[in-house]
Every structure is written in structure tokens, then in C-alpha cells.
Write a protein that holds these residues in place. Sequence first.
Motif, short mmCIF file in Angstrom:
data_model
loop_
_atom_site.label_atom_id
_atom_site.label_comp_id
_atom_site.label_asym_id
_atom_site.label_seq_id
_atom_site.Cartn_x
_atom_site.Cartn_y
_atom_site.Cartn_z
N LEU A 180 -10.93 39.40 70.10
CA LEU A 180 -9.50 39.17 69.89
C LEU A 180 -9.13 37.72 70.16
O LEU A 180 -8.28 37.15 69.46
N VAL A 181 -9.74 37.09 71.16
CA VAL A 181 -9.49 35.68 71.42
C VAL A 181 -9.88 34.85 70.21
O VAL A 181 -9.16 33.92 69.80
N GLU A 182 -11.00 35.19 69.59
CA GLU A 182 -11.46 34.46 68.41
C GLU A 182 -10.54 34.67 67.22
O GLU A 182 -10.22 33.74 66.48
N HIS A 195 2.93 47.73 67.82
CA HIS A 195 3.14 48.47 69.06
C HIS A 195 2.55 47.69 70.21
O HIS A 195 1.34 47.64 70.40
N PRO A 196 3.39 47.04 71.03
CA PRO A 196 2.87 46.33 72.20
C PRO A 196 2.08 47.26 73.11
O PRO A 196 2.35 48.44 73.19
N GLU A 197 1.10 46.72 73.75
CA GLU A 197 0.24 47.37 74.75
C GLU A 197 -0.92 46.45 75.07
O GLU A 197 -1.42 46.43 76.19
N ILE A 198 -1.32 45.65 74.07
CA ILE A 198 -2.43 44.74 74.30
C ILE A 198 -2.07 43.70 75.36
O ILE A 198 -2.94 43.20 76.08
N GLU A 199 -0.78 43.39 75.50
CA GLU A 199 -0.36 42.31 76.40
C GLU A 199 -0.66 42.62 77.86
O GLU A 199 -1.36 41.82 78.53
N PRO A 200 -0.18 43.74 78.43
CA PRO A 200 -0.53 44.02 79.83
C PRO A 200 -2.02 44.26 80.01
O PRO A 200 -2.58 43.95 81.07
N ALA A 201 -2.67 44.80 78.98
CA ALA A 201 -4.11 45.08 79.09
C ALA A 201 -4.90 43.78 79.22
O ALA A 201 -5.80 43.66 80.07
N LEU A 202 -4.59 42.80 78.39
CA LEU A 202 -5.32 41.54 78.44
C LEU A 202 -5.11 40.83 79.77
O LEU A 202 -6.05 40.27 80.34
N VAL A 203 -3.87 40.85 80.26
CA VAL A 203 -3.63 40.19 81.54
C VAL A 203 -4.45 40.87 82.64
O VAL A 203 -5.08 40.20 83.47
N GLU A 204 -4.48 42.20 82.64
CA GLU A 204 -5.21 42.89 83.70
C GLU A 204 -6.70 42.64 83.60
O GLU A 204 -7.40 42.54 84.62
N LEU A 205 -7.23 42.53 82.38
CA LEU A 205 -8.64 42.20 82.23
C LEU A 205 -8.91 40.78 82.73
O LEU A 205 -9.93 40.53 83.38
N GLY A 206 -7.98 39.87 82.46
CA GLY A 206 -8.12 38.52 82.99
C GLY A 206 -8.13 38.51 84.50
O GLY A 206 -8.92 37.79 85.14
N ARG A 207 -7.26 39.30 85.11
CA ARG A 207 -7.23 39.39 86.56
C ARG A 207 -8.52 39.98 87.11
O ARG A 207 -9.06 39.52 88.13
N ASP A 211 -11.39 35.74 83.89
CA ASP A 211 -11.41 34.97 82.63
C ASP A 211 -9.97 34.76 82.18
O ASP A 211 -9.32 35.66 81.65
N HIS A 212 -9.47 33.55 82.35
CA HIS A 212 -8.06 33.25 82.08
C HIS A 212 -7.76 33.22 80.58
O HIS A 212 -6.59 33.26 80.19
N THR A 273 1.24 32.99 84.97
CA THR A 273 1.40 31.61 84.48
C THR A 273 2.52 30.87 85.19
O THR A 273 2.81 29.72 84.85
N GLY A 274 3.16 31.51 86.17
CA GLY A 274 4.24 30.86 86.89
C GLY A 274 5.47 30.60 86.06
O GLY A 274 6.20 29.63 86.30
N ASP A 275 5.75 31.46 85.10
CA ASP A 275 6.87 31.28 84.18
C ASP A 275 8.10 31.99 84.72
O ASP A 275 8.37 33.15 84.40
N ALA A 276 8.88 31.29 85.54
CA ALA A 276 10.06 31.90 86.17
C ALA A 276 11.11 32.28 85.14
O ALA A 276 11.79 33.30 85.29
#
Length: 634
Positions: A180-182, A195-207, A211-212, A273-276
Motif C-alpha cells: 500500500l505504501v508503494e 470506507h475508512p478503516e485503513i487509517e487507524p490500522a496503518l497507524v497501529e501497525l506503525g506503532r 515503521d513510521h 504526528t503532533g498535529d494539534a
Amino acid sequence: MSLTHVTASSSGPVSPSSSTLRPLPLGAVRLVGGYWGDWQQRNADTVLAHCETWMERIGWIGNFDAAATGEPFEHAGIEFVDSEVYKLLEAMAWELGRSGDPQLADRYDRLVERVAAAQDDDGYLHTSFGRSWQRARWSDLEWGHELYSMGHLIQAAVARLRTAGGGLLVDVAVRVADHLVEVFGRDGREAVCGHPEIEPALVELGRATGDHRYVLLARTFVERRGRGLLAPIEYGQEYFQDDVPVRRAEVLRGHAVRALYLAAGAVDVAVETGDAELLHAVERQWEHTVARRTYLTGAMGAHHQDEAFGADFELPPDREYGETCAAIASNMLSWRLLLETGDSKYADLIERTLYNAVMVAPREDGRAFFYANTLHQRVEGTVPPEDAISARALSSLRAPWFEVSCCPTNLARTLASVESVFATMTASGLQLHQYGDYDVDVTLPDGTPIGFTVRSGWPYDGAVVLTATTATDAPVTVQLRVPAWADGAELETPEGRRAAPAGQLVTVERTFVVGDRLTLTVPVQARLTVPDPRIDAVRGTVAVERGPLVYALESTDLGQDVGDVVVLPEVPVEDHGAGDVRVAVATRSVEAGPGLPYGSPETETTFVDTVRLVPYATWGNRGPSTMRVFLPTV
């Protein structure tokens, strides 16, 4: 409360790298019975096998076997049934982390092998797209749910990584994420999933992996949303949350589950990402949505047609959609906001939503479910066959399986990890947000161990007793959430008794010795609740709540249709315990004009009796009935 951020440790479904409150490490909270312990065990014993058996029987799991052969096959189920298998795997992983059941481990391993065998060489994995006889990859981003399904695969892998340290499914998910990154990264295709869902999944995998790149891709998806990248549809771009950028939106809108998953992912991105600005935007949307677009049960989504939020105060009880998945997604969002801000209002909504909007879904035996959750059943339902698939929103009683069965598997993963939202810690101590019967043991960042048994008859009884099981060498803080509805709560400590203000965290700071006891006493008497008059669909009605539970009137107890009576609010509610809450009801007749159900304002009221109400989450377990939560007074 200190606003000092503390760093991550291995925990449950959500583990920010830094946050005001830290989720506890896996195993720190152990349910030992009571409401949640019983349901978690029923999930392990019944719900997981029920979901697995159904998906095996109707071919959803078999899709992976067929895809692995490379030969043409007829795909079973709608495009996104892969995601139900992944949610089951996530639920299994959390349960294995808790129990280590060897038979479940064998089932899990065999299912993962079948999934892995269907993965393409470049990492792509979906059984509905990409083969010569199927639609091309990424050719239907509006409705194909490719990224959505892969998001659930990634979340299942994170569960395995956190409970077992790795494994085949983790390898599969990392290959998916790299693909997906590629495809969609900085120099890739400018697109988003319908349908959103990939967003929280990718962040949690990064955590979980460190792998940022995965966090950055999630940020890219969040920032692309609201730019009209998805094709127009009859419901408008707000259905996809593609009408306004996330950071500019004022309220959650469109398809409820989509909106809530996206908001959860946006919080994750903001935190990492520190995005207040982005975080404050979601906080603003939560505030507006809860105040104007949320049902008494915590449910969200007023429209059947597009499974969407309505306008402000558009909350019809009989036409409520209130999808179970939306309630689960709401708690996903509230939990993230609680961790980041420390504000107990988010825990209040989690409690309300869990007990009412989530736990109304399963039948008492864990073998049938609601998909949509009305607050007013006007006609007696039809008992669905135990061996047939039901239409997802048309079942008037809990059904064993649906054409779209996102809710049963979502419930399974929620129950398997429900204890993860019960408590948090800071550098100075422990916070308890949800109550029940559990043991909690954790080591604070400075190395101080702290442990308690927590015993309570919650949600039916308001006494919560903490007993220290570990001595501390220095003072530590313990904070207990007092629900916003809990006027008159008191806290008893070894030093004495004091008031515990509603809607706040009450704090005890002391050096604990083994056996020290803290007792929070919360009044749970039945109370009448009136709706905001701007909710015109329920103007002139009252509802009954007791503790965190919303109550309902069923025809089973009334002996006639619930539409035949009104409640007499001037007669006090009788509270003889959680299972015996009663209201006075009467019949009220109107002298109607010829041929029309309307007449003069003069009415005649005839007292009938007091009648028992039941916790809303339990309605429909005794067979077909009519039911309503909001009871008319006129």
C-alpha cells in the motif's frame, strides 16, 4: 490530573507512542466474573465458534482456498467478506492472549495459513479483485472495500503481534502494508477508500512495528479525504466524508461507521504526528455529534437508507438505525480521545454505549444478533430461522447470521478485548474508568508496583470495592471515575468518607499497604429522563434509566401493545432492584373525528397498573414483542 505524557508499552488494540493516559499492558486487567467476565467467556466459548462455523459453511473462508488455487471461482458473499474473517482472527488473537487455549490456537493457525496462501507475490490480498476473471485492483474504490478489508487484516495482525510477538499473519500484513505504501504513498496513486478503516490500522501497525512509513500513509489518506476523490453518488459526498477536509468539518456526518472509523484514524494520526489542529477538529466534531446526533443509548445513525447520521436533533426512535458497528466505532473514537486528553466525559460515553448500544446486539446465548437497533418496535418481530441468512437491517429479532455480517465479528473482537478500556495509568498512578469484577496489577514508569482487586455488581449495583494487593513504598494516586449521572456518590477511604462529585475523577493519594480498601458508592436508583425538546420525534415523552442502563417497556410485560398506553410521570418510578423497575401506565383515549386518527385535545385517562421495565439491552430475548424506550406522557 497531570498532563505529562508517558511513553508506550505493549498493550491492547490502541497503544499511542505518547499520551496523557497510558493504556495498561496486556494482562494487567483480568476479568474474574461478573457482567463482563461472563460475556467475555461466552464470547470465547460460543461467539467465536459461531462466527467461524457460519463463515465456513457459506464459503466466506473458502474464498481464500479458491483464490490460492489460481483457478476461476465463484466468489461467495459480498465484496468485503474477507474483512469478517480478519475480524474473527483479531478476536481469536486477543482471546489467545488471554487464555492460551490450545484448541483455539490450532483453529487460529489453520485459518491463518488459508488466508496467507491467497496473498499475491507483491503483497496484495483480496479475494474479490485482481484476478483475470475479476474486476481489476482498485477499480471500485467507492464500493469495493479493498483498503477497508486490508485495514481489518492489519488490525488482526497487530493483535497477534501484541499477544504473541509475531507470526505468519504479521508477515502477511507487513507485506500488505508495504504494498500500500508503494501504490498509494507520496509518489503513488492519489486516492482514498470509500470506507475508512485503513487509517487507524496503518497507524497501529506503525506503532507496533516502529515503521513510521505506515503512519505517514495513514496521514496521507486522512488529508486526501474531503477533496472529492470519490465519484459522486446519490447520497452526496458526505456519505464518504469526502465533502469537507477532516480538519475543517464541524460535525460527524454521512455513513455513521465510515465517519467514526475515519475520526478514530484522524486522532491516531494527530497523536503520532503532533498535529494539534487535527486533534482539536475531531474533538469539536465529537462534541457536536454527541450533543445533537446521538441517541440516549449512545447509538449513532438515524437513517436506514444510507446508514447515516441525520441532521441535528433528527433522532427518531422507531426509525433509528443505530448499527452495532457504529456503536463499536464510537467507542474506538472515544477511547482514543480519553487517552489523549484524560477527560472522563469520553469514558462516560463509552460506558453508556457499551451497556446499551453494543450489548443490545447479542442474544443471551451468543448465537444471534441485532444489526440495526431500534428504540421502538411497533410490531411483533418474526423469529428468524436458526439455519438461514437474514437481510442485515430487516431482522425484527436477533438473527444468527446476515448477508452482511460485520456486526457479529465486530462484537467478537470487542468482547475479546473489552477489558482494555477499563483502566489506564500515568507516571503517578492508576485510573479506573469502567467497573466490574477484575484484578489489576501494573508497574508504574518509576518501577513502583501497584495492584488491586476490583469487585462490583456493576451495572446493577453501585458499590465498587478496591482492595490493595500490593504495598507501595511511596504515595501513589488512584483515580475513580464518577459517572455524570451519579449525583450523591461517596468515596470511603481508610481516612474516612467524602463526597465524590458526578462527572469527575475522584483522587486518592496514599502509600498503600496490602488490604487497604477504597469503596466508591454510586446511587443507581431508577430515574426519569426527558429528551431535548428539539428532538421532535420524542417530544412529550420520558425514558427511564437506572445507573448506566437504559430501560424499555415490552409488550411481554404489559400484556398488550406498548402503543396502547402512556406513562404517568407524576407517579414515582418504583425501584425494587435492577430486575424490578416499574412505572405507572394508563390508557388515554381521544375522541377522533370520522375516518381519521385525530380529534379534539380533550382526552380521557384510565389508570391501568404499574408495569415492569427491562434493561433495553435485554429486550427481545423472550420472543416477539413490541417495545419502546421513550414513553409518551400525553
